[in-house]
Scaffold this motif. Structure first.
Motif, PDB file in Angstrom:
ATOM      1  N   ILE A 147       0.803  -1.199  -0.007  1.00  0.00           N
ATOM      2  CA  ILE A 147       0.013   0.063   0.007  1.00  0.00           C
ATOM      3  C   ILE A 147       1.075   1.170  -0.056  1.00  0.00           C
ATOM      4  O   ILE A 147       0.616   2.203  -0.556  1.00  0.00           O
ATOM      5  N   ALA A 148       1.701   1.231   0.995  1.00  0.00           N
ATOM      6  CA  ALA A 148       2.566   2.550   0.893  1.00  0.00           C
ATOM      7  C   ALA A 148       3.495   2.665  -0.379  1.00  0.00           C
ATOM      8  O   ALA A 148       3.493   3.779  -0.686  1.00  0.00           O
ATOM      9  N   ARG A 149       3.658   1.576  -0.961  1.00  0.00           N
ATOM     10  CA  ARG A 149       4.857   1.945  -2.358  1.00  0.00           C
ATOM     11  C   ARG A 149       3.603   2.017  -3.574  1.00  0.00           C
ATOM     12  O   ARG A 149       3.954   1.843  -4.422  1.00  0.00           O
ATOM     13  N   ASP A 150       2.506   2.243  -3.181  1.00  0.00           N
ATOM     14  CA  ASP A 150       1.248   2.294  -4.342  1.00  0.00           C
ATOM     15  C   ASP A 150       1.262   1.134  -5.304  1.00  0.00           C
ATOM     16  O   ASP A 150       0.964   1.064  -6.641  1.00  0.00           O
ATOM     17  N   GLY A 151       1.350   0.044  -4.501  1.00  0.00           N
ATOM     18  CA  GLY A 151       1.287  -1.318  -5.362  1.00  0.00           C
ATOM     19  C   GLY A 151       0.235  -2.052  -5.332  1.00  0.00           C
ATOM     20  O   GLY A 151       0.102  -3.012  -5.860  1.00  0.00           O
ATOM     21  N   MET A 152      -1.088  -1.404  -4.853  1.00  0.00           N
ATOM     22  CA  MET A 152      -2.410  -1.848  -4.837  1.00  0.00           C
ATOM     23  C   MET A 152      -3.216  -1.187  -5.900  1.00  0.00           C
ATOM     24  O   MET A 152      -3.268  -0.027  -5.675  1.00  0.00           O
ATOM     25  N   GLY A 164     -10.617  -7.403  10.322  1.00  0.00           N
ATOM     26  CA  GLY A 164      -9.134  -7.380  10.691  1.00  0.00           C
ATOM     27  C   GLY A 164      -8.069  -7.742   9.634  1.00  0.00           C
ATOM     28  O   GLY A 164      -6.994  -7.982   9.809  1.00  0.00           O
ATOM     29  N   ASN A 165      -8.467  -8.230   8.494  1.00  0.00           N
ATOM     30  CA  ASN A 165      -7.720  -8.753   7.500  1.00  0.00           C
ATOM     31  C   ASN A 165      -7.663  -7.717   6.216  1.00  0.00           C
ATOM     32  O   ASN A 165      -8.750  -7.212   5.906  1.00  0.00           O
ATOM     33  N   TYR A 166      -6.551  -7.689   5.605  1.00  0.00           N
ATOM     34  CA  TYR A 166      -6.435  -6.870   4.536  1.00  0.00           C
ATOM     35  C   TYR A 166      -6.857  -7.767   3.002  1.00  0.00           C
ATOM     36  O   TYR A 166      -6.463  -9.041   3.078  1.00  0.00           O
ATOM     37  N   TYR A 167      -7.656  -7.001   2.291  1.00  0.00           N
ATOM     38  CA  TYR A 167      -7.903  -7.745   0.937  1.00  0.00           C
ATOM     39  C   TYR A 167      -7.604  -6.620  -0.216  1.00  0.00           C
ATOM     40  O   TYR A 167      -7.943  -5.572  -0.026  1.00  0.00           O
ATOM     41  N   GLY A 168      -6.823  -7.032  -1.213  1.00  0.00           N
ATOM     42  CA  GLY A 168      -6.494  -6.131  -2.398  1.00  0.00           C
ATOM     43  C   GLY A 168      -6.103  -6.771  -3.547  1.00  0.00           C
ATOM     44  O   GLY A 168      -5.897  -7.939  -3.863  1.00  0.00           O
ATOM     45  N   THR A 169      -6.016  -5.871  -4.483  1.00  0.00           N
ATOM     46  CA  THR A 169      -5.344  -6.349  -5.828  1.00  0.00           C
ATOM     47  C   THR A 169      -4.160  -5.635  -6.218  1.00  0.00           C
ATOM     48  O   THR A 169      -4.038  -4.313  -6.336  1.00  0.00           O
ATOM     49  N   PRO A 170      -3.027  -6.760  -6.080  1.00  0.00           N
ATOM     50  CA  PRO A 170      -1.776  -6.073  -6.432  1.00  0.00           C
ATOM     51  C   PRO A 170      -1.532  -5.602  -7.819  1.00  0.00           C
ATOM     52  O   PRO A 170      -2.073  -6.296  -8.728  1.00  0.00           O
ATOM     53  N   LYS A 171      -1.104  -4.661  -8.167  1.00  0.00           N
ATOM     54  CA  LYS A 171      -1.121  -3.895  -9.423  1.00  0.00           C
ATOM     55  C   LYS A 171      -0.006  -4.690 -10.562  1.00  0.00           C
ATOM     56  O   LYS A 171      -0.459  -5.040 -11.623  1.00  0.00           O
ATOM     57  N   LYS A 172       0.974  -5.185  -9.898  1.00  0.00           N
ATOM     58  CA  LYS A 172       2.208  -5.922 -10.910  1.00  0.00           C
ATOM     59  C   LYS A 172       1.522  -6.862 -11.883  1.00  0.00           C
ATOM     60  O   LYS A 172       1.773  -6.876 -13.253  1.00  0.00           O
TER      61      LYS A 172
END
Lengths: 199, 199
Positions: free
Chosen positions: A65-70, A78-86
């Motif tokens: 998240i910090a390096r704008d990778g999502m 309490g859990n993260y879910y997301g889509t990685p850009k790469k």
């Protein structure tokens, strides 16, 4: 001519038949891939890293998240879910179409940050039909069905922010609609710039 | 749900194969109709009023222009040519799709005045291929082929103003592209307003 693949965002309320439509679409159409989400929750039995999810530690996820990778992310229970850009962008660069099957909040993040994304909202034929489908599952009690219906109504209000609405009257027709959208979008003038320059 | 049909604008340079694509599209797809133009020139042998053209007098045509009855019009060699609004809009209201096969100047008028119109520009695969097709016709001398190519280059510069570009590599694929565009456009969120309201 090396054309980029499409970034597709697909949402729809629980019970609209999204999963079945998607499965059939992936089985019948070529060059379309489903994006794999990342999560910080623990793998369940049988779940494989990179297939069902990318399983990350909380530190790894927050680093992304910090390096704008999502492309999008959210926190549930309490859990993260997301889509990685790469992995998504790598496929698109290779000319492959990538589908993100995500809920409305995540979709909104992608629609806002990726103007070239093609967004599709799957609708049940009607609320009555949606209720019937939720009841037919017989896995949920009345209270759960009512809560899911209320959520569906809220989610359907977001449909106006999507590029396309596909009504899932039958799976076969809904799949044809999405396949047509994918074919048509590749002919959009903004994606044919090289044709205009070449001639 | 009584949906309006689409108003489609189709252009492309002479020799791009537009006519063949259109003929095949009308033969294979349902509910698509070709608009009939109006003209003040005299009917040629075999031409029927309402089928090949609506044959109007100069006064009638100018009367239509004056009462804003034309979607687009132009004057060539002293004769008016144009698209009467009424039959087009009547079909669209009935849910039928109407295709206007018109040149770039007329298309520009329709694109500007009818924001809901869906515009498609048919491209030859390349200028070399376009030249080959024009030469293959063997009906034109070298000078005419050169003039047509120069016109084509000018017309292709207008392609950027259209919603879609379809490259006519093969007739079958170009027809599939246009059919997909017609199917996809019906799922555009702006055309599904009643779904959002109904739910």
């Amino acid at each position: 001519m090396n054309k980029k693949g499409l970034l597709l965002v697909l949402s729809g309320p629980s019970g609209c038949g999204k999963g079945t439509v998607l499965k059939e679409l992936l089985a019948t159409e070529e060059n379309i891939f489903l994006s794999v989400s990342a999560t910080t929750r623990s793998p369940r039995p049988g779940e494989e890293n990179g297939t069902h999810y990318f399983f990350l530690s909380k530190e790894e996820f927050e680093g992304e998240i910090a390096r704008d990778g999502m492309l999008e992310h959210a926190c549930y229970c309490g859990n993260y879910y997301g889509t990685p850009k790469k992995p998504v962008f790598e496929r698109c660069e290779k000319g492959q179409h990538v589908i993100l099957e995500i809920e409305v909040q995540g979709a909104k993040q992608v629609i806002n940050s990726q103007p070239e994304a093609v967004s599709i909202f799957i609708m049940p034929p009607s609320l009555a039909e949606l209720e019937r489908r939720l009841v037919d599952r017989q896995t949920e009690d009345e209270e759960t069905v009512r809560r899911r219906l209320a959520t569906a109504v809220e989610e359907m209000k977001q449909a106006k922010d999507y590029d396309y609405i596909v009504v899932n009257n039958t799976v076969a027709e809904a799949v044809k609609d999405i396949a047509a959208i994918i074919r048509a979008e590749q002919n959009r003038t903004c994606r044919m710039a090289e044709m205009i320059q070449d001639n």
